[in-house]
Write a protein that holds these residues in place. Structure first.
Motif, PDB file in Angstrom:
ATOM      1  N   ALA A  15       0.814  -1.213   0.000  1.00  0.00           N
ATOM      2  CA  ALA A  15       0.000   0.000   0.000  1.00  0.00           C
ATOM      3  C   ALA A  15       0.852   1.269   0.000  1.00  0.00           C
ATOM      4  O   ALA A  15       0.561   2.219  -0.736  1.00  0.00           O
ATOM      5  CB  ALA A  15      -0.933  -0.001   1.212  1.00  0.00           C
ATOM      6  N   HIS A  16       1.864   1.307   0.868  1.00  0.00           N
ATOM      7  CA  HIS A  16       2.653   2.525   1.087  1.00  0.00           C
ATOM      8  C   HIS A  16       4.138   2.209   1.053  1.00  0.00           C
ATOM      9  O   HIS A  16       4.525   1.093   1.415  1.00  0.00           O
ATOM     10  CB  HIS A  16       2.338   3.121   2.473  1.00  0.00           C
ATOM     11  N   ASP A  19       5.971  -0.263   3.931  1.00  0.00           N
ATOM     12  CA  ASP A  19       5.328  -1.542   4.254  1.00  0.00           C
ATOM     13  C   ASP A  19       6.184  -2.726   3.776  1.00  0.00           C
ATOM     14  O   ASP A  19       6.261  -3.760   4.450  1.00  0.00           O
ATOM     15  CB  ASP A  19       3.956  -1.643   3.569  1.00  0.00           C
ATOM     16  N   TYR A 146      -4.592  -5.286   9.003  1.00  0.00           N
ATOM     17  CA  TYR A 146      -4.976  -4.585  10.242  1.00  0.00           C
ATOM     18  C   TYR A 146      -6.013  -3.497  10.015  1.00  0.00           C
ATOM     19  O   TYR A 146      -6.178  -2.613  10.856  1.00  0.00           O
ATOM     20  CB  TYR A 146      -3.748  -4.031  10.953  1.00  0.00           C
ATOM     21  N   HIS A 151      -4.565  -0.740   2.605  1.00  0.00           N
ATOM     22  CA  HIS A 151      -4.104  -2.137   2.632  1.00  0.00           C
ATOM     23  C   HIS A 151      -5.239  -3.068   2.180  1.00  0.00           C
ATOM     24  O   HIS A 151      -5.003  -4.029   1.453  1.00  0.00           O
ATOM     25  CB  HIS A 151      -3.617  -2.509   4.033  1.00  0.00           C
TER      26      HIS A 151
HETATM   27 ZN   LIG Z   1       0.880   0.871   4.895  1.00  0.00          ZN
END
Ligand SMILES: [Zn+2]
Length: 292
Positions: A15-16, A19, A146, A151
């Motif tokens: 996602a980022h 990560d 999470y 995500h």
């Molecule tokens: Zn992330």
């Protein structure tokens, strides 16, 4: 050699920026060192992140809104530490903007990844899959590990791309259909995290809550364990390269909330598509896959 030309080819969808190093740094370093193709697709630039330390605090979204560009540089530096040359942003850098945690106002922005059309976003990933032809895909579970919207969306887009890439009727101009053999979710065994948090608590005043750590599951769900001992230094260096996001102290790290957690050298996975190549736990994501 390009990632697509290697015999073993691994695709990671995240996602980022950061990560990948936290979750898979040792795995990526290992396969890159072994000559496998390692391709990272990151879906956003992490524009909405907080910034550790005062020097770069002006980059945040509520001030200059320039954090995304900076994090591209951090990600590239991290990938140099891991020996990974094939890094891409889904649809190109800045195509999808970082979303916040569930319920925040940023998630109403039409350009945020959480609002992305899954089929359109998956189309960008299909192009990568058909070019690179990975045998193995690593991403998050359906809750994004999470609950972070980006995500969750990365999971949805990766799974949709898995299906579309294998369908010869879908956009043949993107290349011949390709079927990924094995798919893994990122995992952290609950007992491993508990031990790591207990050790962190002896050294640091505040530790992360277990629910803030992505991918934590009962130990028995873990199918695959990669021994990261030989790559732990590189993983730590990659995490340090994400300097606005991560503080590393030996075998612990903290995000901007200054809550410490273990920096795990070994990395854990749950096989969800395909067959285990050996008895459990597997020690190789490519176990059972013929090189081709
Ligand atoms: Zn992330």
């Amino acid at each position: 050699m390009t990632a697509a030309a290697a015999a073993r080819r691994l695709l990671l969808v995240h996602a980022h920026p950061d990560d990948e190093s936290i979750g898979n740094g040792a795995t990526m370093a290992r396969y890159a060192a072994e000559g496998a193709g390692v391709t990272l697709v990151t879906c956003t630039l992490g524009e909405g992140g907080e910034v550790i330390g005062p020097e770069l605090a002006h980059l945040t979204a509520d001030r200059q809104d320039a954090l995304g560009e900076h994090r591209i540089g951090e990600l590239r530096a991290a990938m140099r530490e891991l020996g990974v040359g094939d890094v891409r942003f889904l649809g190109g850098p800045g195509r999808y903007r970082d979303s916040g945690m569930m319920g925040v106002a940023e998630n109403d922005r039409p350009d945020c990844f959480w609002r992305a059309d899954v089929d359109e976003a998956a189309g960008h990933l299909v192009a990568v899959v058909r070019e690179v032809r990975p045998q193995v895909l690593v991403t998050y579970d359906e809750n994004g590990g999470y609950g972070h919207p980006d995500h969750i969306q990365a999971h949805r887009v990766a799974l949709r791309a898995l299906e579309l890439a294998a369908d010869p009727r879908y956009r043949p101009e993107l290349g011949p259909a390709w079927r990924i053999v094995k798919v893994y979710w990122n995992r952290v065994p609950r007992t491993v995290l508990a031990a790591g948090l207990a050790a962190a608590a002896e050294r640091h005043p505040a530790v992360a809550a277990p629910e803030d750590v992505p991918g934590v599951v009962p130990d028995e769900l873990v199918t695959t364990v990669l021994d990261g001992a030989r790559h732990a230094e590189r993983k730590a260096a990659a995490m340090r390269a994400h300097a606005t996001q991560i503080t590393v102290d030996g075998s612990f790290f903290a995000l901007s909330n200054e809550r410490w957690q273990p920096l795990l050298a070994d990395e854990y996975y749950q096989l969800v598509h395909g067959e285990c190549g050996t008895g459990r736990p597997e020690t190789d994501l490519f176990a059972g896959i013929e090189d081709r």
